[in-house]
Design an enzyme around this catalytic site. Sequence first.
Site, PDB file in Angstrom:
ATOM      1  CB  ALA A   1      -0.877  -0.020   1.245  1.00 24.44           C
TER       2      ALA A   1
ATOM      3  N   GLY B   1       0.760  -5.057   1.034  1.00 28.63           N
ATOM      4  CA  GLY B   1      -0.342  -5.130   0.082  1.00 28.63           C
ATOM      5  C   GLY B   1       0.082  -5.780  -1.227  1.00 28.63           C
TER       6      GLY B   1
HETATM    7  C1  3H9 Z   1       0.490  -2.149   3.545  1.00 26.73           C
HETATM    8  O1  3H9 Z   1       0.731  -2.676   2.515  1.00 26.73           O
HETATM    9  C2  3H9 Z   1      -0.882  -2.205   4.255  1.00 26.73           C
HETATM   10  C3  3H9 Z   1      -1.791  -3.234   3.692  1.00 26.73           C
HETATM   11  O2  3H9 Z   1      -1.485  -4.519   4.182  1.00 26.73           O
HETATM   12  C4  3H9 Z   1      -3.186  -3.014   4.121  1.00 26.73           C
HETATM   13  C5  3H9 Z   1      -3.822  -1.732   3.740  1.00 26.73           C
HETATM   14  C6  3H9 Z   1      -5.323  -1.684   3.990  1.00 26.73           C
HETATM   15  N1  3H9 Z   1       4.648   3.443  -0.011  1.00 26.73           N
HETATM   16  O3  3H9 Z   1      13.435   1.974   0.724  1.00 26.73           O
HETATM   17  P1  3H9 Z   1      13.852   2.655  -0.513  1.00 26.73           P
HETATM   18  C7  3H9 Z   1       9.429   4.812  -1.275  1.00 26.73           C
HETATM   19  S1  3H9 Z   1       1.638  -1.198   4.336  1.00 26.73           S
HETATM   20  C8  3H9 Z   1       5.127   4.646  -0.364  1.00 26.73           C
HETATM   21  O4  3H9 Z   1      14.811   3.764  -0.414  1.00 26.73           O
HETATM   22  P2  3H9 Z   1      14.999   0.170  -1.396  1.00 26.73           P
HETATM   23  C9  3H9 Z   1      10.459   5.204  -0.246  1.00 26.73           C
HETATM   24  O5  3H9 Z   1       9.922   6.129   0.677  1.00 26.73           O
HETATM   25  C10 3H9 Z   1       3.052  -1.221   3.270  1.00 26.73           C
HETATM   26  N2  3H9 Z   1       6.429   4.864  -0.652  1.00 26.73           N
HETATM   27  O6  3H9 Z   1      14.365   1.617  -1.603  1.00 26.73           O
HETATM   28  C11 3H9 Z   1      11.525   5.806  -1.123  1.00 26.73           C
HETATM   29  O7  3H9 Z   1      11.113   7.124  -1.453  1.00 26.73           O
HETATM   30  P3  3H9 Z   1      12.197   8.286  -1.650  1.00 26.73           P
HETATM   31  C12 3H9 Z   1       3.809  -2.489   3.417  1.00 26.73           C
HETATM   32  C13 3H9 Z   1       7.253   3.824  -0.588  1.00 26.73           C
HETATM   33  O8  3H9 Z   1      15.228  -0.346  -2.756  1.00 26.73           O
HETATM   34  C14 3H9 Z   1      11.471   4.956  -2.382  1.00 26.73           C
HETATM   35  O9  3H9 Z   1      10.193   4.332  -2.366  1.00 26.73           O
HETATM   36  N3  3H9 Z   1       5.048  -2.385   2.648  1.00 26.73           N
HETATM   37  C15 3H9 Z   1       6.822   2.540  -0.216  1.00 26.73           C
HETATM   38  O10 3H9 Z   1      16.136   0.245  -0.443  1.00 26.73           O
HETATM   39  C16 3H9 Z   1      12.546   3.892  -2.434  1.00 26.73           C
HETATM   40  O11 3H9 Z   1      12.510   3.159  -1.219  1.00 26.73           O
HETATM   41  C17 3H9 Z   1       6.219  -2.130   3.226  1.00 26.73           C
HETATM   42  O12 3H9 Z   1       6.327  -1.995   4.415  1.00 26.73           O
HETATM   43  C18 3H9 Z   1       5.432   2.375   0.068  1.00 26.73           C
HETATM   44  N4  3H9 Z   1       4.932   1.180   0.407  1.00 26.73           N
HETATM   45  O13 3H9 Z   1      13.868  -0.689  -0.700  1.00 26.73           O
HETATM   46  C19 3H9 Z   1       7.394  -2.005   2.304  1.00 26.73           C
HETATM   47  N5  3H9 Z   1       7.877   1.701  -0.226  1.00 26.73           N
HETATM   48  O14 3H9 Z   1      13.008   7.872  -2.840  1.00 26.73           O
HETATM   49  C20 3H9 Z   1       8.091  -0.687   2.530  1.00 26.73           C
HETATM   50  C21 3H9 Z   1       8.935   2.428  -0.585  1.00 26.73           C
HETATM   51  O15 3H9 Z   1      11.330   9.494  -1.851  1.00 26.73           O
HETATM   52  N6  3H9 Z   1       9.198  -0.481   1.613  1.00 26.73           N
HETATM   53  N7  3H9 Z   1       8.573   3.707  -0.812  1.00 26.73           N
HETATM   54  O16 3H9 Z   1      12.994   8.284  -0.373  1.00 26.73           O
HETATM   55  C22 3H9 Z   1      10.379  -1.102   1.763  1.00 26.73           C
HETATM   56  O17 3H9 Z   1      10.599  -1.912   2.630  1.00 26.73           O
HETATM   57  C23 3H9 Z   1      11.475  -0.698   0.824  1.00 26.73           C
HETATM   58  O18 3H9 Z   1      11.174   0.591   0.335  1.00 26.73           O
HETATM   59  C24 3H9 Z   1      11.670  -1.648  -0.379  1.00 26.73           C
HETATM   60  C25 3H9 Z   1      12.677  -1.002  -1.373  1.00 26.73           C
HETATM   61  C26 3H9 Z   1      12.229  -2.973   0.132  1.00 26.73           C
HETATM   62  C27 3H9 Z   1      10.374  -1.861  -1.105  1.00 26.73           C
END
Ligand code: 3H9
Length: 719
Positions: free
Chosen positions: A61, A100
């Site tokens: 999400a 999500g």
């Molecule tokens: C969910 O899914 C809830 C649902 O179950 C239910 C809902 C009803 N959203 O980390 P990075 C941005 S909760 C928005 O530097 P990497 C991040 O801020 C979600 N933005 O890269 C960054 O922005 P900026 C569950 C996001 O390659 C850019 O992307 N998901 C999101 O080192 C690059 O990120 C998680 O908890 C997001 N979901 O790592 C996963 N994700 O360039 C959260 C990333 O402006 N994300 N951004 O600084 C991660 O763990 C890591 O970002 C990921 C990539 C492993 C994906």
Amino acid sequence: MAQYRRVSGSVGLITLINPPVNALSAKVRQGIVDTVQRALGDSEVKSVVICGQGGVFCGGADIKEFGGLMTGPPLIPMIHSIEAVDKPVVAAIEGVALGGGLEVALGCHYRIAHAKARLGLPEVTLGLLPAAGGSQRLPRLIGVPAALDLITTGRHVTAAEALRLGIVDEVTNQNTVDVAVKFALSVEGRQLHSRRLSTTPCPRLDDLDALFEEVMQRVKQSARGAIAPVACVQAVRAAATLPYPQGMEREKELMASIFHSGQARALQYCFFAQRAVGRWSLPTGARWDTSEPRPVRKAAVIGLGTMGRGIVVALAQTGLSVVAVESQGQQLAQAKQAVSGMLERGARRRGVAPQPDLVRYTQSLRDVAEADLVIEAVFENMALKREIFKQLDAVCKPGTLLCTNTSGLDVDQLASQTRHPELVVGMHFFAPAHVMKLLEVVYGPRSSPQAVATAMQLGKKMGKVSVAVGNCRGFVGNRMLKPYMEQANFLLEEGATPELVDQALEEFGFAMGVFRMSDLSGLDVGWRVRQADGLTGPDVTPGQPERSRQGRRYSPVADLVCEQGRFGQKTGRGWYQYEKPGSREAKSDPWLHSFLEGYRARHGLVARRISHQEVQERCLYTMINEGFRILDEGFAAGPEDIDTIYVSGYGWPRHRGGPMFYASMVGLARVLERLEHYHQAHPDVPYLEPCSLLRRLVACGSPPVHKWREVIRSPHSQL
Ligand code: 3H9
């Protein structure tokens, strides 16, 4: 958004497009709803593949949407509509399928993952639970125990583990979309009932109650007051005990109870703060984060004590060749053995071959001549460090970056020993250096943006959370620790015990209270610093009472404990007693209690009852006050930097967001009022005097933490 096209004749290919991680924003959700409809309506299409653009399936999400009004189609019905399609739907998972993103994949009938993909439900780390059906579908797919593990820890699994657990049907090294399309063709026309997880019962387990009781106890213990892990257990329990529709109701209820909580806000703030610390510009307009880091192929470490050894391991594990220097022969031999062991164990854990040949051991400083970067990690002694920097300046090739691993000494004094002060930075590692995540990169007044960029990039390669900080005594982390520890000692004088103070701080959520932490890191370290500063001993300032130094209150309690040879765990005695030296289980020590009673009697201090609230307010608010001073003086770029340091390296509970975020949650006016109250009661304690930035922020209406920078506008940033 999402793109739709038909491939290989009968496969509808849906591509999620929202760089960089294809988060499920309103537009993407709308795109999925529309393209699934198109695939359903396209009579030529017999199967569907869902993939993500740019080699990433989906990061979940869109966390940025959580603060505001949610628009667009909701996730749950969207995923149900995918699952309900009467043509096989295959998820082609490259990069990541998280939160999500994995929930969308679980709504598909089949899942194919690339070998390098990572999957998981990390919602708990954001103070949430997988509430788009993840908590109900995953246990049905992989069983309750494995689902509990993944959902309560939020850990990511590799594609290989996902295959073992049964999350994915196939893992490939080839182009995942091509493989998924081929797979989709092969399952066209198949019955899909058994592939719909919402209609599949959870695998049966004997003695479900005992399992949930045991897991709930474990989770509560490690959660340290965090509420999301508990909600996650409850949601999985619903999956195991209720039919799917009621389970979904329970999932919704539980999500509603935590979605707007302070903890969820704190954890989501931490997520963005950790990413923000990598981006800021200097007041001069120069930016280290846009400076080209210097290439580092060969590194060197000087001094192979505990810190030096850990740093060698951290460097070698990135694949760098490392020259490890130790002048003492016996210490060198011991270090060689210890480092080889650590490298071997690390390689085994990561499933790679150990590379002990990357490290070359030597007694001669001359052998660092070819290194691109040198990290000096000798004993914390300025004279010794200065001497080494002088020698390094003579020995190293031009352009070598010289770094000092210090927990608080003046980096600029060391830079002044060299002909190129712009190539000198501090790298403050935390013990054990190959394990601890935090790295403070210390920006001296003459360090170049490129030198800082190089150290920051190296930190990233080592898997550290690197934060650039200015060059002040103790930098950011240790500088803020000083008032915190000072208050703890004063509280002992006033009637508290180490147990009471530690309980109050652990109840707040710290992994370890201040006294247990001091016993672990060694009381002698701080004692040596205080001795060097001329603070210890009874008659430092003739005519002054023993509990005062230069007009401010001073507690000699810790010095007196050290004088007894009680240095903490390593000597088996400190603020607590331990079974034997090195043992970790802290036990109350009657000696310490009677020592405190005797001390109070000698100084005419009457012990009073001290509440947990007072401990928390005095210890934490003085620490926060110092954080405001650091911001005002320009030694940290923003509150996010301070919070990231505290959450990553000082055991601050993440669900409280870091000290500065916590202050904003408590309310700045309240923090100010309590500091004023305690300062009135203790006017000889300057750390309790509210600093000017805190007053200014309160005066302009206590803006939220992301607006503080507008008020700070430090005219004299040290960064
Ligand atoms: C969910 O899914 C809830 C649902 O179950 C239910 C809902 C009803 N959203 O980390 P990075 C941005 S909760 C928005 O530097 P990497 C991040 O801020 C979600 N933005 O890269 C960054 O922005 P900026 C569950 C996001 O390659 C850019 O992307 N998901 C999101 O080192 C690059 O990120 C998680 O908890 C997001 N979901 O790592 C996963 N994700 O360039 C959260 C990333 O402006 N994300 N951004 O600084 C991660 O763990 C890591 O970002 C990921 C990539 C492993 C994906």
